[in-house]
Design a protein around this motif. Sequence first.
Motif, PDB file in Angstrom:
ATOM      1  N   LEU A   8       0.835  -1.201   0.000  1.00 45.32           N
ATOM      2  CA  LEU A   8       0.000   0.000   0.000  1.00 45.32           C
ATOM      3  C   LEU A   8       0.869   1.251   0.000  1.00 45.32           C
ATOM      4  N   ASP A   9       0.365   2.266  -0.682  1.00 46.34           N
ATOM      5  CA  ASP A   9       0.996   3.583  -0.652  1.00 46.34           C
ATOM      6  C   ASP A   9       0.195   4.451   0.316  1.00 46.34           C
ATOM      7  N   LEU A  10       0.800   4.812   1.422  1.00 45.12           N
ATOM      8  CA  LEU A  10       0.094   5.619   2.425  1.00 45.12           C
ATOM      9  C   LEU A  10       0.166   7.110   2.092  1.00 45.12           C
ATOM     10  N   GLY A  11       0.764   7.428   0.931  1.00 41.82           N
ATOM     11  CA  GLY A  11       0.935   8.822   0.557  1.00 41.82           C
ATOM     12  C   GLY A  11       2.410   9.179   0.627  1.00 41.82           C
ATOM     13  N   GLY A  12       3.225   8.382  -0.053  1.00 40.85           N
ATOM     14  CA  GLY A  12       4.676   8.572   0.004  1.00 40.85           C
ATOM     15  C   GLY A  12       5.346   7.371   0.618  1.00 40.85           C
ATOM     16  N   ALA A  13       4.890   6.981   1.783  1.00 41.43           N
ATOM     17  CA  ALA A  13       5.431   5.780   2.422  1.00 41.43           C
ATOM     18  C   ALA A  13       4.729   4.555   1.840  1.00 41.43           C
ATOM     19  N   THR A  14       5.535   3.623   1.323  1.00 46.82           N
ATOM     20  CA  THR A  14       4.968   2.386   0.789  1.00 46.82           C
ATOM     21  C   THR A  14       5.230   1.263   1.792  1.00 46.82           C
ATOM     22  N   VAL A  59     -12.006   7.027   8.404  1.00 51.80           N
ATOM     23  CA  VAL A  59     -11.500   5.933   9.222  1.00 51.80           C
ATOM     24  C   VAL A  59     -10.117   6.313   9.743  1.00 51.80           C
ATOM     25  N   LEU A  60     -10.002   6.370  11.064  1.00 53.52           N
ATOM     26  CA  LEU A  60      -8.747   6.751  11.718  1.00 53.52           C
ATOM     27  C   LEU A  60      -7.932   5.498  12.009  1.00 53.52           C
ATOM     28  N   ASP A  61      -6.610   5.630  11.900  1.00 58.50           N
ATOM     29  CA  ASP A  61      -5.766   4.472  12.210  1.00 58.50           C
ATOM     30  C   ASP A  61      -4.388   4.924  12.676  1.00 58.50           C
ATOM     31  N   ASP A  62      -3.764   4.057  13.457  1.00 65.17           N
ATOM     32  CA  ASP A  62      -2.370   4.217  13.853  1.00 65.17           C
ATOM     33  C   ASP A  62      -1.587   3.150  13.095  1.00 65.17           C
ATOM     34  N   GLY A  99      -5.401  10.286  31.041  1.00 69.14           N
ATOM     35  CA  GLY A  99      -4.131   9.775  31.536  1.00 69.14           C
ATOM     36  C   GLY A  99      -3.391   9.060  30.436  1.00 69.14           C
ATOM     37  N   ASP A 100      -2.922   7.867  30.738  1.00 73.62           N
ATOM     38  CA  ASP A 100      -2.192   7.071  29.759  1.00 73.62           C
ATOM     39  C   ASP A 100      -3.200   6.262  28.947  1.00 73.62           C
ATOM     40  N   ALA A 101      -3.250   6.528  27.642  1.00 70.48           N
ATOM     41  CA  ALA A 101      -4.275   5.874  26.820  1.00 70.48           C
ATOM     42  C   ALA A 101      -3.681   4.998  25.724  1.00 70.48           C
ATOM     43  N   GLY A 102      -2.346   4.865  25.670  1.00 73.68           N
ATOM     44  CA  GLY A 102      -1.742   4.019  24.640  1.00 73.68           C
ATOM     45  C   GLY A 102      -0.281   3.763  24.940  1.00 73.68           C
ATOM     46  N   ASP A 103       0.206   2.636  24.462  1.00 80.04           N
ATOM     47  CA  ASP A 103       1.568   2.194  24.788  1.00 80.04           C
ATOM     48  C   ASP A 103       2.542   2.375  23.641  1.00 80.04           C
ATOM     49  N   VAL A 104       2.050   2.507  22.418  1.00 77.28           N
ATOM     50  CA  VAL A 104       2.895   2.389  21.231  1.00 77.28           C
ATOM     51  C   VAL A 104       3.013   3.745  20.533  1.00 77.28           C
ATOM     52  N   ALA A 105       4.258   4.184  20.281  1.00 80.14           N
ATOM     53  CA  ALA A 105       4.483   5.374  19.460  1.00 80.14           C
ATOM     54  C   ALA A 105       4.523   4.912  18.011  1.00 80.14           C
ATOM     55  N   TYR A 106       3.561   5.329  17.236  1.00 79.37           N
ATOM     56  CA  TYR A 106       3.465   4.869  15.841  1.00 79.37           C
ATOM     57  C   TYR A 106       4.191   5.831  14.909  1.00 79.37           C
ATOM     58  N   PRO A 107       4.796   5.302  13.840  1.00 77.48           N
ATOM     59  CA  PRO A 107       5.419   6.207  12.867  1.00 77.48           C
ATOM     60  C   PRO A 107       4.401   7.009  12.052  1.00 77.48           C
ATOM     61  N   HIS A 108       3.172   6.481  11.901  1.00 70.70           N
ATOM     62  CA  HIS A 108       2.177   7.188  11.090  1.00 70.70           C
ATOM     63  C   HIS A 108       0.804   7.136  11.752  1.00 70.70           C
ATOM     64  N   TYR A 109       0.061   8.233  11.565  1.00 74.41           N
ATOM     65  CA  TYR A 109      -1.357   8.254  11.919  1.00 74.41           C
ATOM     66  C   TYR A 109      -2.112   8.616  10.649  1.00 74.41           C
ATOM     67  N   LEU A 110      -3.165   7.870  10.364  1.00 72.35           N
ATOM     68  CA  LEU A 110      -3.821   7.944   9.055  1.00 72.35           C
ATOM     69  C   LEU A 110      -5.303   8.289   9.166  1.00 72.35           C
ATOM     70  N   ILE A 111      -5.787   9.013   8.159  1.00 69.51           N
ATOM     71  CA  ILE A 111      -7.231   9.079   7.920  1.00 69.51           C
ATOM     72  C   ILE A 111      -7.465   8.546   6.521  1.00 69.51           C
ATOM     73  N   ASN A 112      -8.341   7.582   6.413  1.00 68.45           N
ATOM     74  CA  ASN A 112      -8.639   6.918   5.142  1.00 68.45           C
ATOM     75  C   ASN A 112      -7.372   6.449   4.443  1.00 68.45           C
ATOM     76  N   GLY A 113      -6.446   5.931   5.245  1.00 65.81           N
ATOM     77  CA  GLY A 113      -5.259   5.293   4.692  1.00 65.81           C
ATOM     78  C   GLY A 113      -4.171   6.250   4.228  1.00 65.81           C
TER      79      GLY A 113
END
Length: 492
Positions: free
Chosen positions: A63-69, A182-185, A233-247
């Motif tokens: 998939l092409d996330l918009g530059g990052a494949t 659609v939101l995604d990490d 407070g603390d709502a997540g454990d993982v630092a993601y490289p990308h956050y997406l809307i509709n991919g």
Amino acid sequence: MSELSRRSLLLGGLAVASTGALAACSPQSGIQATPTFGAPTRLSPTPGQRVVERTLAAKPATLDLGGATVDTWAFGDTAPGPLIRATAGDMLRIRVDNQLPADTTVHWHGIALRNEADGVPGLTQNPIATGDSFLYEFTASDPGTYFYHPHVGVQLDRGLYAPLIIDDPREPGDYDLEWILVLDDWVDGTGRTPDDVLSELSAADGNSSEDMGGMDMGGGGMGGGGMGDPPFGDAGDVAYPHYLINGRVPTAPDVLRGKPGQRVRLRIINAGSDTLFTVALGGHRLTITHTDGYAVQPKEADAFYIGMGERYDAIVTLEDGVFPLVATPFGKQGQAMALIRTGAGSPPDPAVHPTELDGQILEATDLQPDEATRLPSRDPDATEMVHLSGQMTPYRWAINGSAYGKNEPIVIDKGDRVRLELMNMTMMTHPMHVHGHTFALPNGLRKDTVLVKPMASLAVDLQADNPGSWMTHCHNIYHAEAGMMIALNYRA
Ligand code: C2O
Ligand code: CU
């Protein structure tokens, strides 16, 4: 832990939990053989019932996330995968072809469907093996914004998710346009897979002499670095490289086009695995109309919080220009963005911070149910404890004292009004989800996924009207996979 041993552990666990429903054997007796399920019983449409048929291929995809494949797994060649849309009362007949190099299933998140189509391996079906297919047939009775995703391991954190919209035949349709967001990490294919992330999180186990064991009712723990910011407070454990809307990443965003003055219905789905988002549309206020499919008394807000597995619908009247729709990951760096274009103008910076994010931010508990969807109040016939415990180090999460597979299923009776006491004894927020039902918050608001804050309790009531074995779990997929799940079984 290797993929193989982790999976057999999971299946072993699932086997134990299922026995509560499938056989009258002791939940204390430890790991047992995986129960097997036959092919699902075929469902015939009732006279006049429309049937919506689809085939989904779960398969490796680039998939092409918009530059990052990225190399990942997806339903077809996109993430989000194909929209499935039907009208309330329709029958869905969906064939899933598993072309992945792993077992999978599909769960229809939020739909109150018949149990054998719910997509939970070991609880409602056998996992679909590589090269096999499975036919999901169910009636979708309740209109709303839903989504679908696998229910095996941490596959949700790949590209395997897509919207499922059930239209309301009585919907007044007081809007000109509808946009699904659609939101995604995103981590898969960036040098790590979600399975790698789970191994990293779990690695702390080996260095720790602490043993939470099955019975550490104290919970507490470290939660990744302190209490974090209010209100979650603390709502997540993982630092993601990308956050997406509709991919798409914010530097190459999805662009949604309309005209000034048009009313748009936004359907926003958090398909993230470990990220709670704050959502705002620059230059606009939002009127929240639904959550988790159900209508609420419309309420205006500058922005709103959305946990993993939650959905919100909002109405907005479009201004003239170019506007960022931003989703910021709670307690993390970076953001997701889509663009709304109704006129001339240059696009905002991908790191833009709309002032609405500093305004009044709505939480589910600020909403009141629409009268037609309120769960009529009734005293509970039974009250069941759902005690959440665990911590980051070692990375273990549990319900009612033990990880899934070692905890005893909750058993309820058909016809009862059941109160679930969600008691969070940890330093993190957990989006708690119940399959096959919606529950009501104390004010009658209908939800199927609700955020439970650190060290907080919340009582939710459900009407036991859909017999079967239903997963109840945290929708942080890493917490779920590390044990924060329990089966909710109807007494045979
Ligand atoms: Cu989206 Cu078991 O859930
Ligand atoms: Cu959790």
